[in-house]
Design a protein around this motif. Sequence first.
Motif, PDB file in Angstrom:
ATOM      1  N   MET A   1     -38.508  47.369  -8.587  1.00 38.75           N
ATOM      2  CA  MET A   1     -38.545  46.788  -9.944  1.00 38.75           C
ATOM      3  C   MET A   1     -39.211  47.749 -10.927  1.00 38.75           C
ATOM      4  O   MET A   1     -40.148  48.448 -10.588  1.00 38.75           O
ATOM      5  CB  MET A   1     -39.320  45.469  -9.947  1.00 38.75           C
ATOM      6  CG  MET A   1     -38.538  44.260  -9.456  1.00 38.75           C
ATOM      7  SD  MET A   1     -37.073  43.904 -10.446  1.00 38.75           S
ATOM      8  CE  MET A   1     -37.810  43.065 -11.843  1.00 38.75           C
ATOM      9  N   ALA A   2     -38.686  47.731 -12.115  1.00 37.43           N
ATOM     10  CA  ALA A   2     -39.255  48.620 -13.132  1.00 37.43           C
ATOM     11  C   ALA A   2     -40.502  47.987 -13.742  1.00 37.43           C
ATOM     12  O   ALA A   2     -40.586  46.769 -13.857  1.00 37.43           O
ATOM     13  CB  ALA A   2     -38.230  48.859 -14.229  1.00 37.43           C
ATOM     14  N   THR A   8     -35.453  51.955 -17.528  1.00 35.03           N
ATOM     15  CA  THR A   8     -34.785  51.975 -16.230  1.00 35.03           C
ATOM     16  C   THR A   8     -33.565  52.893 -16.300  1.00 35.03           C
ATOM     17  O   THR A   8     -33.161  53.319 -17.377  1.00 35.03           O
ATOM     18  CB  THR A   8     -34.298  50.570 -15.850  1.00 35.03           C
ATOM     19  OG1 THR A   8     -33.309  50.180 -16.804  1.00 35.03           O
ATOM     20  CG2 THR A   8     -35.435  49.564 -15.839  1.00 35.03           C
ATOM     21  N   PHE A   9     -32.981  53.103 -15.154  1.00 31.67           N
ATOM     22  CA  PHE A   9     -31.736  53.870 -15.041  1.00 31.67           C
ATOM     23  C   PHE A   9     -30.680  53.261 -15.961  1.00 31.67           C
ATOM     24  O   PHE A   9     -30.011  53.948 -16.727  1.00 31.67           O
ATOM     25  CB  PHE A   9     -31.312  53.834 -13.567  1.00 31.67           C
ATOM     26  CG  PHE A   9     -29.867  54.154 -13.301  1.00 31.67           C
ATOM     27  CD1 PHE A   9     -29.367  55.417 -13.523  1.00 31.67           C
ATOM     28  CD2 PHE A   9     -29.012  53.173 -12.793  1.00 31.67           C
ATOM     29  CE1 PHE A   9     -28.030  55.713 -13.242  1.00 31.67           C
ATOM     30  CE2 PHE A   9     -27.686  53.455 -12.526  1.00 31.67           C
ATOM     31  CZ  PHE A   9     -27.195  54.723 -12.754  1.00 31.67           C
ATOM     32  N   ASN A  54     -28.264  48.065 -12.111  1.00 38.43           N
ATOM     33  CA  ASN A  54     -29.344  49.058 -12.057  1.00 38.43           C
ATOM     34  C   ASN A  54     -29.467  49.732 -10.678  1.00 38.43           C
ATOM     35  O   ASN A  54     -30.558  50.067 -10.244  1.00 38.43           O
ATOM     36  CB  ASN A  54     -30.667  48.389 -12.454  1.00 38.43           C
ATOM     37  CG  ASN A  54     -31.656  49.392 -13.006  1.00 38.43           C
ATOM     38  OD1 ASN A  54     -31.287  50.478 -13.457  1.00 38.43           O
ATOM     39  ND2 ASN A  54     -32.925  49.056 -12.944  1.00 38.43           N
ATOM     40  N   GLN A  55     -28.333  49.906  -9.994  1.00 38.01           N
ATOM     41  CA  GLN A  55     -28.366  50.505  -8.652  1.00 38.01           C
ATOM     42  C   GLN A  55     -28.193  52.019  -8.769  1.00 38.01           C
ATOM     43  O   GLN A  55     -27.117  52.570  -8.500  1.00 38.01           O
ATOM     44  CB  GLN A  55     -27.254  49.885  -7.788  1.00 38.01           C
ATOM     45  CG  GLN A  55     -27.488  48.408  -7.524  1.00 38.01           C
ATOM     46  CD  GLN A  55     -26.235  47.695  -7.017  1.00 38.01           C
ATOM     47  OE1 GLN A  55     -25.112  48.106  -7.286  1.00 38.01           O
ATOM     48  NE2 GLN A  55     -26.445  46.608  -6.285  1.00 38.01           N
ATOM     49  N   LYS A  56     -29.270  52.662  -9.152  1.00 38.65           N
ATOM     50  CA  LYS A  56     -29.250  54.093  -9.435  1.00 38.65           C
ATOM     51  C   LYS A  56     -28.767  54.925  -8.251  1.00 38.65           C
ATOM     52  O   LYS A  56     -27.843  55.735  -8.374  1.00 38.65           O
ATOM     53  CB  LYS A  56     -30.655  54.524  -9.842  1.00 38.65           C
ATOM     54  CG  LYS A  56     -30.780  55.984 -10.205  1.00 38.65           C
ATOM     55  CD  LYS A  56     -32.189  56.300 -10.665  1.00 38.65           C
ATOM     56  CE  LYS A  56     -32.312  57.776 -10.995  1.00 38.65           C
ATOM     57  NZ  LYS A  56     -33.652  58.111 -11.477  1.00 38.65           N
ATOM     58  N   GLU A  57     -29.365  54.695  -7.117  1.00 42.36           N
ATOM     59  CA  GLU A  57     -29.051  55.484  -5.920  1.00 42.36           C
ATOM     60  C   GLU A  57     -27.573  55.387  -5.572  1.00 42.36           C
ATOM     61  O   GLU A  57     -26.900  56.386  -5.307  1.00 42.36           O
ATOM     62  CB  GLU A  57     -29.902  54.940  -4.757  1.00 42.36           C
ATOM     63  CG  GLU A  57     -30.583  55.955  -3.869  1.00 42.36           C
ATOM     64  CD  GLU A  57     -30.599  57.385  -4.375  1.00 42.36           C
ATOM     65  OE1 GLU A  57     -29.844  58.159  -3.771  1.00 42.36           O
ATOM     66  OE2 GLU A  57     -31.299  57.736  -5.356  1.00 42.36           O
ATOM     67  N   LYS A  58     -27.092  54.135  -5.594  1.00 41.99           N
ATOM     68  CA  LYS A  58     -25.697  53.878  -5.218  1.00 41.99           C
ATOM     69  C   LYS A  58     -24.733  54.649  -6.129  1.00 41.99           C
ATOM     70  O   LYS A  58     -23.807  55.310  -5.659  1.00 41.99           O
ATOM     71  CB  LYS A  58     -25.430  52.371  -5.328  1.00 41.99           C
ATOM     72  CG  LYS A  58     -24.081  51.945  -4.805  1.00 41.99           C
ATOM     73  CD  LYS A  58     -23.954  50.425  -4.855  1.00 41.99           C
ATOM     74  CE  LYS A  58     -22.568  49.984  -4.421  1.00 41.99           C
ATOM     75  NZ  LYS A  58     -22.412  48.527  -4.483  1.00 41.99           N
ATOM     76  N   LYS A 190     -31.926  63.866 -20.367  1.00 40.57           N
ATOM     77  CA  LYS A 190     -31.691  62.426 -20.374  1.00 40.57           C
ATOM     78  C   LYS A 190     -32.967  61.591 -20.249  1.00 40.57           C
ATOM     79  O   LYS A 190     -33.008  60.465 -20.691  1.00 40.57           O
ATOM     80  CB  LYS A 190     -30.765  62.057 -19.213  1.00 40.57           C
ATOM     81  CG  LYS A 190     -29.323  62.346 -19.499  1.00 40.57           C
ATOM     82  CD  LYS A 190     -28.626  61.107 -20.071  1.00 40.57           C
ATOM     83  CE  LYS A 190     -27.389  61.472 -20.845  1.00 40.57           C
ATOM     84  NZ  LYS A 190     -27.671  61.862 -22.233  1.00 40.57           N
ATOM     85  N   LYS A 191     -33.992  62.144 -19.597  1.00 40.10           N
ATOM     86  CA  LYS A 191     -35.182  61.328 -19.258  1.00 40.10           C
ATOM     87  C   LYS A 191     -36.025  60.960 -20.467  1.00 40.10           C
ATOM     88  O   LYS A 191     -35.988  61.618 -21.474  1.00 40.10           O
ATOM     89  CB  LYS A 191     -36.034  62.066 -18.227  1.00 40.10           C
ATOM     90  CG  LYS A 191     -35.437  61.958 -16.838  1.00 40.10           C
ATOM     91  CD  LYS A 191     -36.044  63.007 -15.925  1.00 40.10           C
ATOM     92  CE  LYS A 191     -34.964  63.745 -15.167  1.00 40.10           C
ATOM     93  NZ  LYS A 191     -35.384  65.009 -14.636  1.00 40.10           N
TER      94      LYS A 191
END
Lengths: 191, 283
Positions: A1-2, A8-9, A54-58, A190-191
């Motif tokens: 969780m953020a 968040t992503f 929000n599934q960044k990794e995926k 982007k960050k």
Amino acid sequence: MAVQGERTFRDVVIESVGEEIFDCYQCYKCSAGCPISFDMDLLPHQIIRSVVFNQKEKALSSKTIWICASCETCTTRCPNEIDIAKVMDVLRQIQVESGGEAKEPRVPVFHQAFLDSIKKTGRVHELTMIRNYTQKSGDLKEKLKSGEWKNDVKLGMKMFLRGKLKVMSPKCEGVKEVRKIFKQAAEHKKK
Amino acid sequence: MKVSFFPGCSLEGTAREYGESIEAVCNAIDIELQELSGWNCCGASSAHATNEFLSIALPARNLSIAEKAERDLVTPCAACYSRFKTAEKALTGESPVDVEIPFKGEINILHMLEFLCREEFAEAIGRNITTPLHKVKAVSYYGCLLVRPPGVTHAEHCEDPGGLDTLIAKLGGESVFWPYKTECCGGSLVLTRVDIIHRLNSRLLDMAREAGADCIVTACPLCQANLDTRQEEIGAGKGIKYNLPIFYFTELMGLAFGNQGVDKWFGRHFVDPRPLLEAKQLL
């Protein structure tokens, strides 16, 4: 969780592509029209869902974001006006900046070789770019082993004989300005 | 008529015959192409796939030079065109992006095909036709970025465009209907995923054949290169000899104009179009 207040992503993606992404009702139209879907591990509509959740990794570890050819068919046809091709771009940009290994590592190596060529002379010199790409991607090593290099040499010779290989590097008077653009670009992340 | 001309990187290399035929055709209809001074690469897919700032600033520099020259900007490459139109939208839209390069959007950005299809050149084109392309059965291949996305290109019929078809008919040829006008050739994956390039181009070649065409007409250096240079190996893998010449639309214009340079242009092709044209008594 953020943590509250932390971006968040999903926030980073939305900042570039807009809130329309929440309108996706998974109609599959993007995936049905995608010419590269046959080789994707996540179809375009699944990429959109992974961002919404929000599934960044995926999303970032998918092969899809690298083999997407940016043909813009998905963006053109989306009934909810989601710029899906741009979502793919943003995901690639985030992945490149994170410095992690891409699922299709050769594609970002190609992009780097292409951009290095622009940085050097202001324009792309096809011959230098191809040489750099084949060396850095491991393509050369593999082709030397398999004998495939012979076909490439044959293709190169055919190009040369038809006057399609420019041997001399191009010259662009604005190369200093181009290098300044690259310097500025490195600061815009982007960050 | 004088315009700024952005050739793009491939016109000096793989797409040399495109550049040569453009020059010949524009000369014939009194268009002066002024090469954009000090132009740089548009960044293509490699910029937009990796850095947003770069993807706007690289084309912006060219747009800014063109605007200072106070002339419309014409480019023959669909990818350069797409990057310019995307940058134009980003720089002049509702919330403009700032890349510290001035551009107000006071010039038009045109692809060579849409430029030459303008009504104002119709008469001059008609007047120059000395060898109508009778019996040439061509499919028009627009590809992706000339028309998509319509929010950027403002193409009227992005799923079924017509400019190239109309031009082929005007030159005396037969524009054959096919459903793959705007399908993708794989463009940017040319070095990284040759298998995907093979699959996409194989579909295009099969469809053109099924439609009864004897050649494919393009308006993009990437589309032409993929369909032409890879054709033999794609066919060999399937035991087919396609033998489908892949023309740049300006080469067909030059041919219809009776231009002397055609032999040199066609000699640069991997699939030699001369036997087909000889059979149709056009050479």
